[in-house]
Design a protein around this motif. Structure first.
Motif, PDB file in Angstrom:
ATOM      1  N   PRO A  34      83.055  30.806  55.695  1.00 24.35           N
ATOM      2  CA  PRO A  34      82.931  32.258  55.484  1.00 24.35           C
ATOM      3  C   PRO A  34      81.777  32.884  56.272  1.00 24.35           C
ATOM      4  N   THR A  35      80.635  32.196  56.330  1.00 27.22           N
ATOM      5  CA  THR A  35      79.505  32.697  57.117  1.00 27.22           C
ATOM      6  C   THR A  35      79.787  32.590  58.606  1.00 27.22           C
ATOM      7  N   MET A  36      80.390  31.492  59.023  1.00 26.09           N
ATOM      8  CA  MET A  36      80.739  31.316  60.433  1.00 26.09           C
ATOM      9  C   MET A  36      81.732  32.385  60.882  1.00 26.09           C
ATOM     10  N   ARG A  37      82.635  32.755  60.016  1.00 24.58           N
ATOM     11  CA  ARG A  37      83.612  33.789  60.363  1.00 24.58           C
ATOM     12  C   ARG A  37      82.918  35.095  60.709  1.00 24.58           C
ATOM     13  N   ARG A  38      81.906  35.450  59.924  1.00 23.28           N
ATOM     14  CA  ARG A  38      81.175  36.702  60.206  1.00 23.28           C
ATOM     15  C   ARG A  38      80.332  36.572  61.469  1.00 23.28           C
ATOM     16  N   ASP A  39      79.644  35.456  61.621  1.00 24.55           N
ATOM     17  CA  ASP A  39      78.731  35.300  62.757  1.00 24.55           C
ATOM     18  C   ASP A  39      79.464  35.181  64.091  1.00 24.55           C
ATOM     19  N   LEU A  40      80.606  34.498  64.095  1.00 20.23           N
ATOM     20  CA  LEU A  40      81.329  34.230  65.342  1.00 20.23           C
ATOM     21  C   LEU A  40      82.517  35.167  65.548  1.00 20.23           C
ATOM     22  N   GLY A  41      82.746  36.071  64.616  1.00 14.32           N
ATOM     23  CA  GLY A  41      83.851  37.014  64.754  1.00 14.32           C
ATOM     24  C   GLY A  41      85.209  36.331  64.738  1.00 14.32           C
ATOM     25  N   LEU A  42      85.415  35.402  63.795  1.00 14.03           N
ATOM     26  CA  LEU A  42      86.678  34.673  63.724  1.00 14.03           C
ATOM     27  C   LEU A  42      87.741  35.509  63.031  1.00 14.03           C
ATOM     28  N   GLY A  43      88.929  35.573  63.633  1.00 10.82           N
ATOM     29  CA  GLY A  43      90.068  36.181  62.984  1.00 10.82           C
ATOM     30  C   GLY A  43      90.761  35.176  62.087  1.00 10.82           C
ATOM     31  N   PRO A  44      91.799  35.603  61.352  1.00 14.08           N
ATOM     32  CA  PRO A  44      92.500  34.671  60.455  1.00 14.08           C
ATOM     33  C   PRO A  44      93.047  33.448  61.182  1.00 14.08           C
ATOM     34  N   ALA A  45      93.639  33.641  62.361  1.00 12.60           N
ATOM     35  CA  ALA A  45      94.197  32.493  63.094  1.00 12.60           C
ATOM     36  C   ALA A  45      93.091  31.548  63.543  1.00 12.60           C
ATOM     37  N   GLU A  46      91.988  32.087  64.046  1.00  9.83           N
ATOM     38  CA  GLU A  46      90.883  31.246  64.522  1.00  9.83           C
ATOM     39  C   GLU A  46      90.233  30.502  63.364  1.00  9.83           C
ATOM     40  N   LEU A  47      90.205  31.141  62.195  1.00  6.25           N
ATOM     41  CA  LEU A  47      89.654  30.480  61.009  1.00  6.25           C
ATOM     42  C   LEU A  47      90.477  29.240  60.657  1.00  6.25           C
ATOM     43  N   GLU A  48      91.798  29.388  60.684  1.00  2.74           N
ATOM     44  CA  GLU A  48      92.659  28.248  60.386  1.00  2.74           C
ATOM     45  C   GLU A  48      92.524  27.160  61.448  1.00  2.74           C
ATOM     46  N   TRP A  49      92.460  27.571  62.705  1.00  2.00           N
ATOM     47  CA  TRP A  49      92.377  26.574  63.775  1.00  2.00           C
ATOM     48  C   TRP A  49      91.034  25.860  63.774  1.00  2.00           C
ATOM     49  N   ALA A  50      90.012  26.459  63.172  1.00  2.00           N
ATOM     50  CA  ALA A  50      88.729  25.766  63.042  1.00  2.00           C
ATOM     51  C   ALA A  50      88.876  24.503  62.197  1.00  2.00           C
ATOM     52  N   VAL A  51      89.867  24.491  61.316  1.00  2.00           N
ATOM     53  CA  VAL A  51      90.174  23.294  60.529  1.00  2.00           C
ATOM     54  C   VAL A  51      91.290  22.497  61.187  1.00  2.00           C
ATOM     55  N   ASN A  52      92.333  23.195  61.629  1.00  3.69           N
ATOM     56  CA  ASN A  52      93.510  22.501  62.155  1.00  3.69           C
ATOM     57  C   ASN A  52      93.236  21.762  63.463  1.00  3.69           C
ATOM     58  N   ALA A  53      92.343  22.283  64.298  1.00  4.65           N
ATOM     59  CA  ALA A  53      92.044  21.602  65.560  1.00  4.65           C
ATOM     60  C   ALA A  53      91.522  20.192  65.291  1.00  4.65           C
ATOM     61  N   TYR A  54      90.679  20.061  64.295  1.00  6.45           N
ATOM     62  CA  TYR A  54      90.140  18.745  63.917  1.00  6.45           C
ATOM     63  C   TYR A  54      91.243  17.845  63.374  1.00  6.45           C
ATOM     64  N   LEU A  55      92.063  18.386  62.471  1.00  5.00           N
ATOM     65  CA  LEU A  55      93.086  17.585  61.820  1.00  5.00           C
ATOM     66  C   LEU A  55      94.149  17.114  62.805  1.00  5.00           C
ATOM     67  N   LEU A  56      94.600  18.007  63.673  1.00  2.00           N
ATOM     68  CA  LEU A  56      95.654  17.644  64.615  1.00  2.00           C
ATOM     69  C   LEU A  56      95.160  16.648  65.665  1.00  2.00           C
ATOM     70  N   ALA A  57      93.923  16.842  66.144  1.00  2.00           N
ATOM     71  CA  ALA A  57      93.372  15.883  67.100  1.00  2.00           C
ATOM     72  C   ALA A  57      93.241  14.500  66.466  1.00  2.00           C
ATOM     73  N   SER A  58      92.814  14.467  65.220  1.00  4.66           N
ATOM     74  CA  SER A  58      92.705  13.182  64.514  1.00  4.66           C
ATOM     75  C   SER A  58      94.077  12.562  64.301  1.00  4.66           C
ATOM     76  N   ALA A  59      95.043  13.385  63.860  1.00  3.44           N
ATOM     77  CA  ALA A  59      96.382  12.872  63.583  1.00  3.44           C
ATOM     78  C   ALA A  59      97.032  12.315  64.836  1.00  3.44           C
ATOM     79  N   ALA A  60      96.885  13.017  65.957  1.00  7.90           N
ATOM     80  CA  ALA A  60      97.536  12.591  67.192  1.00  7.90           C
ATOM     81  C   ALA A  60      96.883  11.364  67.807  1.00  7.90           C
ATOM     82  N   CYS A  61      95.579  11.188  67.585  1.00  9.01           N
ATOM     83  CA  CYS A  61      94.829  10.172  68.338  1.00  9.01           C
ATOM     84  C   CYS A  61      94.407   8.966  67.529  1.00  9.01           C
ATOM     85  N   ILE A  62      94.577   8.981  66.196  1.00  7.71           N
ATOM     86  CA  ILE A  62      93.987   7.888  65.411  1.00  7.71           C
ATOM     87  C   ILE A  62      94.713   6.565  65.642  1.00  7.71           C
TER      88      ILE A  62
END
Length: 465
Positions: A34-62
């Protein structure tokens, strides 16, 4: 203490420290977003991708990370993964916009895909045979402890300093773990060409493309009537990529993923139960924090939101340790089924308590959900691997992890649609519905636990045999 014993101790300590940091990172960011969203100007999609980018990279590469540990040396791959994770954390700490954040999160996912199987394989190889189960138990406990305490750690550092301090602390812990692990003995890398010999590059590309396209398609579902192309195009790409991946894997002698494992009913159902657990917990953590820290919600500070999640952490950590014993005594079918039904019931109470701003009701609901999620989390991977021959344990553990990460990504994406449509109560309704699906899957789990799974078969799953 002999040099050999000291080296084993350093491997064990560094592996546990690394997994404590990796586990905490996975959930600590939820309190900071929530604080990062305000500081970095994250929209709803970018907020989700802040989590999904980690999960998908892990899922694809583990799965690739596990192969790299086998071919190049477990300790070398573990050190590389920890250092990459630390550098990615530093990139996030210095981020001044969404692009750097998403790049850092993707690199963190790749680092985790190397560090998780690498540290466990290194620990298994270094431990004396009579101490191997205890060492793996400590490794799994460190990962689960970090995962459980992450929301409080993230909230406390964000409140006392800033969200950047969270990633700086994470980077320092990971670099310390990497340095200790590297000091345990000379790193003797195998020839680099050994990793790529027989590597299923086309299959890997098809799988990664299919995963990312599927998430884009689900994100477009909410506006499919107004912008049908935004939904249909990525859905078509996902379908084509996954169909290509299936065809490639069926015709390879050494596939990236042996899809025949999914034809084993007990393995498939147990993996599905674990996917449901991760589908539930990640959107709960993210959207609870967004709601709890919003002025129109509970209006809590980051540390206040972290403290509010302590009952969930207590239930999650406590029951994850008891889960295997409960499954042995009462049977996985009863234990996991009851847990999933308890989660579904608690979700209704959690929504009501959140609307009424009743902190006591929130605490009770979160504890029940945490305890309920811990049981399939601790039980499902063991059941999945127990359904396979020992020779397929490594391949099975990689598939368990990949499916679990993908389940978390699906939960974050569909949770975002629910949150946009009806706020946190809609997210709890989604989690409750997923828990009912999990209860249905649990009806087909074995009535009683099977023989214990060997430590080697659990490599990469983060579970204690």
């Amino acid at each position: 203490m002999s040099p050999a014993a000291a080296g084993r101790g350093r491997v064990a300590g560094a592996s546990c420290l690394g997994m404590l940091a990796v586990g905490a990172n996975g959930t600590a960011i939820m309190a900071a977003l929530p604080t990062m969203r305000r500081d970095l100007g994250l929209g709803p999609a970018e907020l989700e991708w802040a989590v999904n980018a980690y999960l998908l990279a892990s899922a694809a590469c583990i799965i690739l990370g596990g192969k790299a540990a086998d071919r190049l040396g477990a300790r070398l791959v573990a050190v590389a993964g920890l250092v990459l994770f630390a550098l990615a954390s530093g990139l996030i700490a210095a981020a001044n916009g969404p692009l750097a954040l998403l790049a850092g999160r993707t690199l963190q996912g790749l680092g985790a895909a190397l560090a998780v199987p690498g540290t466990l394989a290194a620990l298994s190889a270094a431990a004396a045979p009579e101490r191997r189960s205890a060492a793996i138990g400590a490794w799994a406990g460190a990962l689960m402890l970090g995962f459980s305490l992450g929301p409080l750690i993230g909230g406390a550092l964000t409140h006392a300093f800033s969200w950047r301090a969270l990633f700086c602390a994470n980077a320092l812990a990971l670099l310390a773990a990497a340095a200790i692990l590297a000091s345990a003995g000379a790193l003797r890398p195998a020839p680099p060409g050994r990793l790529w010999r027989g590597f299923d590059g086309l299959g890997f590309l098809a799988l990664a493309t299919g995963m990312v396209a599927l998430i884009f398609a689900l994100r477009g579902l909410g506006r499919a009537s107004a912008a049908p192309f935004a939904f249909a195009a990525p859905l078509a790409v996902a379908g084509a990529s996954l169909a290509l991946f299936r065809r490639i894997e069926r015709h390879r002698a050494d596939p990236l993923v042996d899809l025949r494992l999914l034809a084993v009913p007990d393995f498939r159902r147990a993996v599905g139960t674990g996917v449901v657990a991760m589908f539930c917990i990640l959107p709960l953590l993210l959207y609870f924090n967004l709601d709890a820290q919003a002025p129109h919600g509970l209006g809590l500070s980051p540390i206040g939101a972290g403290l509010a999640l302590l009952p969930l952490s207590a239930g999650l950590f406590g029951l994850s340790l008891l889960g295997p014993r409960l499954a042995e005594r009462f049977g996985p079918r009863r234990v996991v089924g009851a847990a999933m039904l308890g989660i579904a019931a608690a979700c209704a109470g959690l929504a009501a308590a959140s609307a009424a701003h009743a902190l006591a009701g929130l605490g009770l609901g979160l504890f029940v959900i945490g305890a309920g999620l811990a049981l399939p989390y601790a039980t499902a991977p063991r059941l999945a691997l127990a359904a396979l021959p020992a020779a397929q344990g490594g391949q099975g553990s990689g598939l368990v992890n990949a499916c679990t990460f993908l389940g978390g990504s699906l939960g974050i994406t569909l949770g975002g649609l629910a949150y946009g449509a009806g706020g946190f109560p809609a997210v709890t309704a989604l989690i409750g519905a997923a828990a009912l699906v999990g209860a249905g899957l649990a009806r087909h789990l074995p009535a009683w636990s099977r023989a214990p799974v060997s430590p080697a078969a659990l490599a990469g799953t983060g579970r204690n045999p």
